[in-house]
Write a protein that holds these residues in place. Structure first.
Motif: not given
Length: 249
Positions: A125, A152, A156-157
């Motif tokens: 990430g 990621v 985080g996405q």
């Protein structure tokens, strides 16, 4: 009407007697977020390279607005492990790099704490955010993100997909994203083009998600809840909390 930045007409590309791109046409205007989706090997990254002028087609044409500033975040960028390079040093290698711009994007993407860290010690990430910062150094009119959430985690996405429309609004740029998963990018997308060598379907993500051509490739996918955390502070990577001027990052 929004200014047209890129126009592709009837793109066809063959490799080793296999048709990789088959008669693909699309256009992109300032302020538009367009996502290319499709299964692995369907031609998404190849189409992006053609649109950028990095690869030639057998037939068809691509027009780009004169002087168009482009920020490109590639799907993969591997550096030699023997190269001693910090995040700040890596960003400074960009031909568009200015110290003030580097500082700005490190701060804006909440990775200021990584500036002196080795690029070889970053998580997936963190590395993706560094690559995004590199793409933004050119203050692009057209931002191209090839699988930007690769490596990621899910939270985080979601944070990155929340960030992309914000960057579009701040820069007034167009965005082309490559993904293989529509249900994660729906909230960040104006238009979807579903590829499988050719354009299977296109339109607003709500329309594409119920199109028979899309369903034949992906089936019905469960809805994903989008958790939005609006607050007046930011959790930095080194653990401290800083106030922000306008909500979440």
């Amino acid at each position: 009407m929004a200014t047209e930045l890129v126009r592709a007409e009837q793109l066809t590309l063959e490799r080793q007697h296999k048709t990789v791109l088959d008669n693909i046409s699309l256009s992109l205007s300032a302020g538009q977020i367009l996502t290319l989706i499709g299964p692995n090997g369907c031609g998404k990254s190849t189409l992006v390279k053609v649109l950028l002028g990095l690869e030639k087609v057998d037939r068809g044409t691509v027009w780009r607005a004169p002087g168009l500033r482009i920020g490109y975040m590639p799907q993969r960028l591997q550096l030699d492990d023997r190269l001693p390079l910090t995040v700040g040093g890596f960003l400074a290698l960009s031909r568009h790099a200015k110290p003030g711009d580097i500082e700005h994007w490190l701060e804006r993407l909440n990775i200021r704490a990584l500036q002196q860290q080795s690029v070889h010690r970053l998580s997936g990430g963190e590395w993706q955010r560094v690559l995004l910062a590199r793409a933004l150094l050119n203050r692009p009119q057209w931002l191209v993100l090839d699988e930007p959430v690769q490596g990621v985690d899910v939270q985080g996405q979601l944070e990155l997909y929340e960030l992309i429309p914000q960057l579009r609004d701040e820069l007034g740029c167009a965005v082309v994203m490559v993904s293989h998963d529509l249900h994660l990018v729906m909230a960040a997308t104006d238009e979807v083009v579903c590829l499988n060598g050719h354009v299977c379907c296109s339109g607003h993500p709500d329309q594409v998600s119920v199109d028979p051509a899309y369903l034949s490739l992906f089936g019905r996918q469960p809805a994903m809840a989008h958790y939005t955390h609006h607050h007046d502070h930011a959790h930095c990577l080194d653990g401290h909390v800083e106030p922000t001027r306008g909500g979440s990052v």
